[in-house]
Design a protein around this motif. Sequence first.
Motif: not given
Length: 269
Positions: A86-87, A91-92, A167-169, A207-213
Amino acid sequence: MLIDLTVTTMGCMQSAGTHFYENIRVLELNTSIDSNPTVIDESSNVVLRYRTPYFRAAARVQVPPVVRKEIWTVGWIQACNQMDFFNYYGEEGISSWELPELRDGRIKAISDSDGVNYPWYGCTTEMYTIVGPTKRSTTLTVSMNDNFCPSVTWSIPTGTTSVPPLLSSIQRDQRFTTWLVAMNEASAEMVLLRTIRWRMQLAIEVDPKKPLGQRARLMDHLAQEQPEILATNEPIPPNALVKPNANDAQVLIWRPKRGESVVVIPPKY
């Protein structure tokens, strides 16, 4: 396909009128899952990739002389018994890779063959073929390994790459059974030599709000459970020997919190 599942104390089938089956010996069997944790790769702005540690199995087997003009193959057969993958997208909704027949309980296992050399897991180090007649016993080694290297979209799988990452988890739990088998290629009779059960689990928080990496981190199952060699061999379910294999049968489904589920990637057969 004929499968005689009567097992002797040595883990081999009995066969009337011949000592071939009872004289096959597993001299050595090693199996493990690597101790290193899953590696996360955030090098792409489209997908998150990860690579799990390897499951490994290797066996040294002594096969008696093949007195007739027969062909015997010794190797590994593997089946998937459970697949929870599961991905989560906040809330989507949730996307999941699923094996519908296994999910719904219509089958107990599905082949994890390479998709070409049924029922074998692979055709290089995973199997060894002996062409009879032979005058001497043969000592051979067969080995295999397996791990997961998927790509998971940062955005919901029905959207476009321009959509912000959501993506959150990621949660994954799969179970497999792996058999060491000798098979007569003409009659399809099988000798079940050993049975291994193993499991791979994964939990990644994002945490999708953080920078890539800097978005993803491994939350659990830093070390995997080690495989179990069963004291008594487990029968091979019919679906573990024939098409389709797990890779061809799996489907990707998007399950939004609002609205109908969507099949994003259908099965390949």
